[in-house]
Design a protein around this motif. Structure first.
Motif, PDB file in Angstrom:
ATOM      1  N   CYS A  37      57.152  82.383 -34.360  1.00  0.00           N
ATOM      2  CA  CYS A  37      56.169  81.987 -33.357  1.00  0.00           C
ATOM      3  C   CYS A  37      55.104  81.075 -33.978  1.00  0.00           C
ATOM      4  CB  CYS A  37      55.523  83.235 -32.758  1.00  0.00           C
ATOM      5  SG  CYS A  37      54.383  82.882 -31.410  1.00  0.00           S
ATOM      6  N   LYS A  38      54.637  81.427 -35.188  1.00  0.00           N
ATOM      7  CA  LYS A  38      53.653  80.599 -35.894  1.00  0.00           C
ATOM      8  C   LYS A  38      54.214  79.210 -36.177  1.00  0.00           C
ATOM      9  CE  LYS A  38      51.170  84.202 -38.489  1.00  0.00           C
ATOM     10  NZ  LYS A  38      50.896  84.722 -39.854  1.00  0.00           N
ATOM     11  N   VAL A  39      55.438  79.169 -36.703  1.00  0.00           N
ATOM     12  CA  VAL A  39      56.076  77.901 -37.050  1.00  0.00           C
ATOM     13  C   VAL A  39      56.282  77.051 -35.800  1.00  0.00           C
ATOM     14  CG1 VAL A  39      58.242  76.865 -37.869  1.00  0.00           C
ATOM     15  CG2 VAL A  39      57.165  78.713 -39.172  1.00  0.00           C
ATOM     16  N   GLY A  40      56.758  77.678 -34.732  1.00  0.00           N
ATOM     17  CA  GLY A  40      56.985  76.957 -33.483  1.00  0.00           C
ATOM     18  C   GLY A  40      55.695  76.379 -32.914  1.00  0.00           C
ATOM     19  N   ASN A  41      54.621  77.164 -32.954  1.00  0.00           N
ATOM     20  CA  ASN A  41      53.329  76.683 -32.450  1.00  0.00           C
ATOM     21  C   ASN A  41      52.819  75.504 -33.267  1.00  0.00           C
ATOM     22  OD1 ASN A  41      53.158  78.536 -30.365  1.00  0.00           O
ATOM     23  ND2 ASN A  41      52.027  80.047 -31.578  1.00  0.00           N
ATOM     24  N   ILE A  42      52.982  75.576 -34.587  1.00  0.00           N
ATOM     25  CA  ILE A  42      52.539  74.478 -35.454  1.00  0.00           C
ATOM     26  C   ILE A  42      53.352  73.219 -35.171  1.00  0.00           C
ATOM     27  CG2 ILE A  42      52.548  73.678 -37.857  1.00  0.00           C
ATOM     28  CD1 ILE A  42      51.686  76.538 -38.647  1.00  0.00           C
ATOM     29  N   CYS A  43      54.658  73.367 -34.992  1.00  0.00           N
ATOM     30  CA  CYS A  43      55.510  72.208 -34.678  1.00  0.00           C
ATOM     31  C   CYS A  43      55.066  71.552 -33.381  1.00  0.00           C
ATOM     32  CB  CYS A  43      56.975  72.632 -34.583  1.00  0.00           C
ATOM     33  SG  CYS A  43      57.743  72.968 -36.177  1.00  0.00           S
ATOM     34  N   ARG A  44      54.797  72.363 -32.363  1.00  0.00           N
ATOM     35  CA  ARG A  44      54.369  71.813 -31.073  1.00  0.00           C
ATOM     36  C   ARG A  44      53.025  71.100 -31.197  1.00  0.00           C
ATOM     37  NH1 ARG A  44      57.306  76.305 -29.289  1.00  0.00           N
ATOM     38  NH2 ARG A  44      55.578  77.750 -29.652  1.00  0.00           N
ATOM     39  N   LYS A  45      52.117  71.688 -31.980  1.00  0.00           N
ATOM     40  CA  LYS A  45      50.802  71.057 -32.166  1.00  0.00           C
ATOM     41  C   LYS A  45      50.934  69.725 -32.900  1.00  0.00           C
ATOM     42  CE  LYS A  45      47.037  73.434 -33.070  1.00  0.00           C
ATOM     43  NZ  LYS A  45      46.063  74.383 -33.688  1.00  0.00           N
ATOM     44  N   CYS A  46      51.768  69.678 -33.927  1.00  0.00           N
ATOM     45  CA  CYS A  46      51.985  68.425 -34.672  1.00  0.00           C
ATOM     46  C   CYS A  46      52.619  67.375 -33.770  1.00  0.00           C
ATOM     47  CB  CYS A  46      52.885  68.676 -35.882  1.00  0.00           C
ATOM     48  SG  CYS A  46      52.101  69.524 -37.258  1.00  0.00           S
ATOM     49  N   TRP A  47      53.631  67.781 -33.009  1.00  0.00           N
ATOM     50  CA  TRP A  47      54.343  66.850 -32.133  1.00  0.00           C
ATOM     51  C   TRP A  47      53.374  66.208 -31.136  1.00  0.00           C
ATOM     52  CZ3 TRP A  47      59.145  65.205 -32.951  1.00  0.00           C
ATOM     53  CH2 TRP A  47      59.838  64.551 -31.929  1.00  0.00           C
ATOM     54  N   SER A  48      52.503  67.042 -30.580  1.00  0.00           N
ATOM     55  CA  SER A  48      51.527  66.554 -29.599  1.00  0.00           C
ATOM     56  C   SER A  48      50.423  65.734 -30.264  1.00  0.00           C
ATOM     57  CB  SER A  48      50.918  67.753 -28.859  1.00  0.00           C
ATOM     58  OG  SER A  48      49.883  67.343 -28.008  1.00  0.00           O
ATOM     59  N   LEU A  49      49.909  66.227 -31.382  1.00  0.00           N
ATOM     60  CA  LEU A  49      48.808  65.559 -32.090  1.00  0.00           C
ATOM     61  C   LEU A  49      49.161  64.128 -32.460  1.00  0.00           C
ATOM     62  CD1 LEU A  49      46.096  65.542 -33.686  1.00  0.00           C
ATOM     63  CD2 LEU A  49      47.363  66.566 -35.611  1.00  0.00           C
ATOM     64  N   PHE A  50      50.361  63.937 -33.017  1.00  0.00           N
ATOM     65  CA  PHE A  50      50.749  62.607 -33.498  1.00  0.00           C
ATOM     66  C   PHE A  50      51.467  61.767 -32.443  1.00  0.00           C
ATOM     67  CE2 PHE A  50      50.491  65.136 -37.478  1.00  0.00           C
ATOM     68  CZ  PHE A  50      49.456  64.422 -38.057  1.00  0.00           C
ATOM     69  N   LYS A  51      51.611  62.337 -31.247  1.00  0.00           N
ATOM     70  CA  LYS A  51      52.268  61.623 -30.146  1.00  0.00           C
ATOM     71  C   LYS A  51      53.687  61.190 -30.525  1.00  0.00           C
ATOM     72  CE  LYS A  51      47.805  60.002 -28.375  1.00  0.00           C
ATOM     73  NZ  LYS A  51      47.696  61.061 -27.361  1.00  0.00           N
ATOM     74  N   CYS A  52      54.398  62.113 -31.168  1.00  0.00           N
ATOM     75  CA  CYS A  52      55.783  61.845 -31.563  1.00  0.00           C
ATOM     76  C   CYS A  52      56.686  61.859 -30.331  1.00  0.00           C
ATOM     77  CB  CYS A  52      56.278  62.896 -32.551  1.00  0.00           C
ATOM     78  SG  CYS A  52      55.377  62.932 -34.109  1.00  0.00           S
ATOM     79  N   SER A  53      57.831  61.239 -30.461  1.00  0.00           N
ATOM     80  CA  SER A  53      58.790  61.243 -29.357  1.00  0.00           C
ATOM     81  C   SER A  53      60.220  61.190 -29.877  1.00  0.00           C
ATOM     82  CB  SER A  53      58.536  60.061 -28.400  1.00  0.00           C
ATOM     83  OG  SER A  53      58.502  58.844 -29.090  1.00  0.00           O
ATOM     84  N   VAL A  54      61.122  61.665 -29.078  1.00  0.00           N
ATOM     85  CA  VAL A  54      62.581  61.672 -29.270  1.00  0.00           C
ATOM     86  C   VAL A  54      63.012  62.653 -30.366  1.00  0.00           C
ATOM     87  CG1 VAL A  54      64.677  60.322 -29.632  1.00  0.00           C
ATOM     88  CG2 VAL A  54      62.723  59.287 -28.456  1.00  0.00           C
ATOM     89  N   TYR A  55      62.797  62.309 -31.640  1.00  0.00           N
ATOM     90  CA  TYR A  55      63.245  63.203 -32.705  1.00  0.00           C
ATOM     91  C   TYR A  55      62.362  63.057 -33.939  1.00  0.00           C
ATOM     92  CZ  TYR A  55      65.559  59.423 -35.391  1.00  0.00           C
ATOM     93  OH  TYR A  55      65.834  58.307 -36.134  1.00  0.00           O
ATOM     94  N   GLY A  56      62.443  64.055 -34.801  1.00  0.00           N
ATOM     95  CA  GLY A  56      61.650  64.029 -36.028  1.00  0.00           C
ATOM     96  C   GLY A  56      61.911  65.291 -36.829  1.00  0.00           C
ATOM     97  N   ARG A  57      61.168  65.420 -37.905  1.00  0.00           N
ATOM     98  CA  ARG A  57      61.343  66.595 -38.778  1.00  0.00           C
ATOM     99  C   ARG A  57      59.991  66.943 -39.393  1.00  0.00           C
ATOM    100  NH1 ARG A  57      64.157  64.916 -43.368  1.00  0.00           N
ATOM    101  NH2 ARG A  57      62.403  65.631 -44.619  1.00  0.00           N
ATOM    102  N   ILE A  58      59.656  68.222 -39.372  1.00  0.00           N
ATOM    103  CA  ILE A  58      58.384  68.693 -39.924  1.00  0.00           C
ATOM    104  C   ILE A  58      58.692  69.608 -41.101  1.00  0.00           C
ATOM    105  CG2 ILE A  58      56.247  69.940 -39.441  1.00  0.00           C
ATOM    106  CD1 ILE A  58      56.651  69.117 -36.469  1.00  0.00           C
TER     107      ILE A  58
END
Length: 302
Positions: A228-249
């Motif tokens: 849950c912690k990891v998933g929340n951090i991934c979502r926050k990073c994805w939103s913060l940096f305005k990423c799209s389509v695919y990536g890796r954290i």
């Protein structure tokens, strides 16, 4: 549809870019796309070849500077050519490790403590000592662990700094956190199966990333709280940096707490790369993954 696989580039990661391009060319769905390799050497070369080939879509296989930093995306947008992955802003923000870590810290996303130093700037030993050894020295704009060194004491810091500066004009000195290294692949904002990396060397360096037998990479299932912690951090990073389509954290887990090392907007796609392995575990072949990347990218209004 004419899909141009843009490969090569100007960075120290050119070799990996070419390998990524080879795998993309090999696995593109031949029933849907006509694959055209566009291997480039510089900015002018990219413009000339794009104008010549008259492609409908650009599948970006570039890594490092001029590719992962938004510059190639800027050219593609100016020519009205749709392309794969994140846009100019996300690419440039994530490429700069100092700026991305500043943003993460401001948003409460845990990341190892660090300082940034520009070439010819005097080393601040007091700040380095405050972080505490061991530290990781690495270029601000770079990937594939090129120019990255673990330094265990003050005797070796100058040598590592000088070596890192051969890859970039700015570097960071980051607190080394010993723990479980995991990588979180993202497709359209969805977290794919998490992979734990167990390098046989001291850390997940260039050789460990691209040699067949230099590391052990295992799909894992984290306990519910940590997941849950990891998933929340991934979502926050994805939103913060305005990423799209695919990536890796990429993260390190210590004492059940995840720390973000970096966000990759154009992760490697070689036969040994982590994103295709994660996608395969999810049930997507390399060809299906590329289909998804192209289809998702075409839906974005740049």
């Amino acid at each position: 549809m004419r899909v141009g696989v843009i490969t090569g580039g100007t960075s120290a990661e050119r070799e990996i870019s070419i390998k990524t391009g080879i795998e993309m060319m090999k696995n593109l769905d031949k029933n849907k796309y006509k694959a055209i390799e566009i291997q480039i050497n510089n900015r002018r070369d990219l413009i000339d070849k794009l104008l010549k080939e008259n492609i409908d879509f650009a599948l970006i296989a570039l890594h490092g500077k001029f590719g992962e930093d938004g510059e190639a995306q800027e050219i593609l947008e100016s020519l009205n050519i749709p392309y794969s992955g994140s846009g100019i802003l996300a690419s440039s923000l994530c490429m700069d490790k100092d700026i991305s870590k500043r943003l993460m810290k401001a948003e409460g996303i845990p990341t190892p403590e660090w300082i940034a130093i520009k070439k010819h700037q005097e080393l601040n030993y007091e700040l380095i000592n405050r972080i505490g050894y061991p530290v990781v020295v690495k270029p601000v704009n770079g990937g594939s662990s090129l120019g990255t060194y673990i330094v265990k004491n003050s005797d070796d810091i100058v040598d590592a700094v000088l070596k890192a500066f051969s890859y970039d004009e700015e570097i960071i000195i980051e607190k080394y956190i010993r723990g479980r290294e995991i990588t979180c692949s993202i497709l359209s904002g969805k977290l794919l199966p998490i992979i734990e990396i167990k390098p046989y060397s001291e850390f997940f360096d260039y050789r460990a990333k691209y040699d067949d037998k230099a590391s052990e990479e295992i799909v894992i299932e984290l306990d519910e709280e940590l997941k849950c912690k990891v998933g929340n951090i991934c979502r926050k990073c994805w939103s913060l940096f305005k990423c799209s389509v695919y990536g890796r954290i990429d993260m390190i887990i210590k004492d059940n707490e995840p720390y973000v090392l970096e966000v990759n907007t154009l992760p490697g796609m070689t036969k040994n790369s982590l994103l295709p392995k994660s996608a395969k575990s999810y049930g997507l072949s390399f060809t299906e993954l590329l289909n998804s990347i192209i289809e998702l990218s075409l839906k974005i209004n740049r």
